[in-house]
Design a protein around this motif. Structure first.
Motif, mmCIF file in Angstrom:
data_model
loop_
_atom_site.group_PDB
_atom_site.id
_atom_site.type_symbol
_atom_site.label_atom_id
_atom_site.label_comp_id
_atom_site.label_asym_id
_atom_site.label_seq_id
_atom_site.Cartn_x
_atom_site.Cartn_y
_atom_site.Cartn_z
ATOM 1 N N THR A 295 0.819 -1.212 0.000
ATOM 2 C CA THR A 295 0.000 0.000 0.000
ATOM 3 C C THR A 295 0.852 1.261 0.000
ATOM 4 N N HIS A 296 1.715 1.409 1.009
ATOM 5 C CA HIS A 296 2.502 2.644 1.060
ATOM 6 C C HIS A 296 3.824 2.554 0.290
ATOM 7 N N GLN A 297 4.150 1.362 -0.256
ATOM 8 C CA GLN A 297 5.298 1.181 -1.148
ATOM 9 C C GLN A 297 6.632 1.558 -0.495
ATOM 10 N N GLN A 298 6.695 1.487 0.831
ATOM 11 C CA GLN A 298 7.933 1.763 1.549
ATOM 12 C C GLN A 298 8.311 0.545 2.384
ATOM 13 N N ILE A 299 9.595 0.472 2.771
ATOM 14 C CA ILE A 299 10.046 -0.632 3.608
ATOM 15 C C ILE A 299 9.372 -0.531 4.971
ATOM 16 N N ILE A 300 8.741 -1.607 5.402
ATOM 17 C CA ILE A 300 7.977 -1.588 6.651
ATOM 18 C C ILE A 300 8.877 -1.224 7.823
ATOM 19 N N GLY A 301 10.089 -1.781 7.860
ATOM 20 C CA GLY A 301 10.992 -1.505 8.970
ATOM 21 C C GLY A 301 11.392 -0.042 9.064
ATOM 22 N N GLU A 302 11.543 0.639 7.920
ATOM 23 C CA GLU A 302 11.913 2.049 7.937
ATOM 24 C C GLU A 302 10.778 2.901 8.494
ATOM 25 N N ARG A 303 9.560 2.593 8.066
ATOM 26 C CA ARG A 303 8.413 3.330 8.626
ATOM 27 C C ARG A 303 8.181 2.937 10.070
ATOM 28 N N ALA A 304 8.479 1.669 10.418
ATOM 29 C CA ALA A 304 8.310 1.232 11.800
ATOM 30 C C ALA A 304 9.223 2.009 12.737
ATOM 31 N N ALA A 305 10.437 2.338 12.283
ATOM 32 C CA ALA A 305 11.353 3.115 13.122
ATOM 33 C C ALA A 305 10.750 4.471 13.462
ATOM 34 N N ARG A 306 10.092 5.114 12.475
ATOM 35 C CA ARG A 306 9.431 6.399 12.744
ATOM 36 C C ARG A 306 8.220 6.199 13.644
ATOM 37 N N ASP A 307 7.502 5.104 13.434
ATOM 38 C CA ASP A 307 6.366 4.779 14.292
ATOM 39 C C ASP A 307 6.807 4.635 15.746
ATOM 40 N N HIS A 308 7.872 3.851 15.957
ATOM 41 C CA HIS A 308 8.332 3.572 17.320
ATOM 42 C C HIS A 308 8.818 4.842 18.016
ATOM 43 N N MET A 309 9.470 5.731 17.269
ATOM 44 C CA MET A 309 9.977 6.971 17.859
ATOM 45 C C MET A 309 8.843 7.872 18.358
ATOM 46 N N ALA A 310 7.676 7.770 17.716
ATOM 47 C CA ALA A 310 6.548 8.643 18.066
ATOM 48 C C ALA A 310 5.649 8.047 19.140
ATOM 49 N N LEU A 311 5.905 6.824 19.564
ATOM 50 C CA LEU A 311 5.059 6.201 20.577
ATOM 51 C C LEU A 311 5.280 6.842 21.942
ATOM 52 N N LYS A 312 4.242 6.804 22.767
ATOM 53 C CA LYS A 312 4.362 7.314 24.132
ATOM 54 C C LYS A 312 5.174 6.336 24.977
ATOM 55 N N PRO A 313 5.929 6.836 25.969
ATOM 56 C CA PRO A 313 6.733 5.936 26.800
ATOM 57 C C PRO A 313 5.856 5.060 27.695
ATOM 58 N N LEU A 314 6.379 3.895 28.036
ATOM 59 C CA LEU A 314 5.667 2.995 28.943
ATOM 60 C C LEU A 314 5.704 3.543 30.364
ATOM 61 N N PRO A 315 4.626 3.385 31.137
ATOM 62 C CA PRO A 315 4.660 3.812 32.542
ATOM 63 C C PRO A 315 5.619 2.947 33.354
ATOM 64 N N GLU A 316 6.019 3.454 34.505
ATOM 65 C CA GLU A 316 6.983 2.732 35.334
ATOM 66 C C GLU A 316 6.399 1.446 35.904
ATOM 67 N N THR A 317 5.114 1.422 36.156
ATOM 68 C CA THR A 317 4.471 0.237 36.724
ATOM 69 C C THR A 317 3.423 -0.297 35.772
ATOM 70 N N SER A 318 3.148 -1.587 35.866
ATOM 71 C CA SER A 318 2.120 -2.217 35.040
ATOM 72 C C SER A 318 0.754 -2.079 35.700
ATOM 73 N N TYR A 319 -0.271 -2.151 34.892
ATOM 74 C CA TYR A 319 -1.641 -2.077 35.401
ATOM 75 C C TYR A 319 -2.122 -3.478 35.764
ATOM 76 N N LEU A 320 -2.648 -3.626 36.970
ATOM 77 C CA LEU A 320 -3.163 -4.914 37.421
ATOM 78 C C LEU A 320 -4.628 -5.034 37.022
ATOM 79 N N VAL A 321 -4.917 -5.949 36.115
ATOM 80 C CA VAL A 321 -6.284 -6.142 35.640
ATOM 81 C C VAL A 321 -7.037 -7.038 36.610
ATOM 82 N N ALA A 322 -8.221 -6.621 36.995
ATOM 83 C CA ALA A 322 -9.054 -7.405 37.900
ATOM 84 C C ALA A 322 -10.436 -7.560 37.287
ATOM 85 N N GLU A 323 -10.908 -8.779 37.208
ATOM 86 C CA GLU A 323 -12.249 -9.044 36.674
ATOM 87 C C GLU A 323 -13.220 -9.102 37.839
ATOM 88 N N ARG A 324 -14.214 -8.234 37.834
ATOM 89 C CA ARG A 324 -15.143 -8.113 38.944
ATOM 90 C C ARG A 324 -16.509 -8.659 38.553
#
Length: 346
Positions: A295-324
């Protein structure tokens, strides 16, 4: 001005774009039909945004869109796929419309199938018509499940599922395999995907799965989200975008990825464990990233590098999922759950 919850959900989707500078307050105000001060109030305040409370009487205002309905219908007859945002802009600029974008959007969702029928366009043909959209790096990911059947039946495992998350800008894939689709597994797969990409996208697109949507509602109504999905999204600071009903093309990027993984990772191979299946996907990812996307006719890994750079950072702690679950207590002081009875203090 106090927003109703449905309009707040619509406005909330612009928060990430505003934070990255991809859009301005004035542009959000024009898009939503809200005052610029209202946009600043709900999107520029420090800390996580919270939905406004419902009005005490719960009554809805009279629809301003009704008197403009014939005009909207004529626009759709001229271009059946015209976007609600375009229609709202023209109504405001050329015809003095004072209503908000959400009202126009809901009316267009209702009117488009009716106008299509008048034009002799069948629902199947209308569903097959769509405009391709693109997003900026880090803006969106799409999530879906795949049913891989009895690939591990010889190991005593009845059914295997594949969880997929695809970054929309680059089409960079993540996949892991599970034996359950329950709440804890669903969001554990999210955590693994975030670690794989090295961050969190601004928005994640879902269909109306029960782990995200608490119950199904009529098309056009606000979708009630699962409390744990809201908590998880708030902790990792991404927006939940639930597809409208009858939108099969809304997350085509990830649905295509389900088939690609099935063909290139699973087809013609045998496995003895979930871990082996995960390892097979990890070994295939470099091959995928080295390819040019059709579709975009570009190397996926090259666009992925730009994608990864723009992602928000992970929080310091994980979220504990609880089913109620809520259960009534009988007169015998017993609670039924999962086919068993449990005693509680009198």
């Amino acid at each position: 001005m106090v927003l109703d919850p449905h309009r707040w959900l619509e406005l909330r989707r612009f928060r990430s774009l505003l934070e990255t500078g991809a859009i301005s307050l004035s542009e959000v105000a024009r898009e939503t039909g809200l005052d610029r001060k209202t946009v600043r109030k709900y999107l520029s305040a420090p800390g996580p945004a919270t939905p406004p409370r419902r009005s005490p009487n719960g009554r809805s205002k009279a629809r301003v869109i009704d008197e403009f309905a014939p005009l909207v219908d004529s626009m759709l007859r001229a271009e059946i796929l015209m976007k609600a945002a375009v229609i709202h802009g023209r109504l405001t600029a050329e015809y003095g419309f004072t209503g908000n974008y959400q009202r126009v959007k809901l009316y267009v969702q209702e009117a488009r199938p009716r106008i299509a029928e008048e034009l002799g366009i069948t629902p199947k043909e209308l569903a097959g018509m769509h405009r391709r959209f693109e997003v900026i790096p880090g803006a969106q990911a799409q999530v879906d499940w795949g049913d891989e059947g009895k690939v591990l039946a010889h190991m005593g495992i009845g059914k295997v599922y594949s969880f997929h998350m695809t970054l929309s800008y680059s089409r960079d894939p993540f996949c892991c395999f599970t034996i359950s689709q329950d709440l804890q597994t669903f969001f554990d797969c999210h955590r693994r995907a975030f670690a794989h990409f090295g961050g969190v996208p601004m928005t994640i697109v879902y269909d109306r799965t029960k782990t995200v949507v608490r119950r199904h509602v009529a098309p056009g109504d606000a979708v009630p989200l699962h409390p744990e999905a809201v908590g998880f999204a708030g902790h990792y600071d991404f927006d939940i975008d639930v597809l409208a009903a009858y939108r099969p093309t809304g997350k085509g990027r990830v649905e295509r990825q389900v088939l690609i993984v099935r063909d290139h990772v699973l087809s013609g191979r045998s496995f003895s464990s979930i871990e082996e299946m995960d390892a097979a996907f990890a070994a295939w990812v470099p091959q995928r990233r080295a390819q040019a996307h059709r579709t975009h006719q570009q190397i996926i890994g090259e666009r992925a590098a730009r994608d990864h750079m723009a992602l928000k950072p992970l929080p310091e702690t994980s979220y504990l999922v609880a089913e109620r679950h809520l259960r009534p207590v009988g007169k015998d002081c017993l609670v039924a759950f999962g086919g068993n009875l449990y005693s509680v203090p009198a």
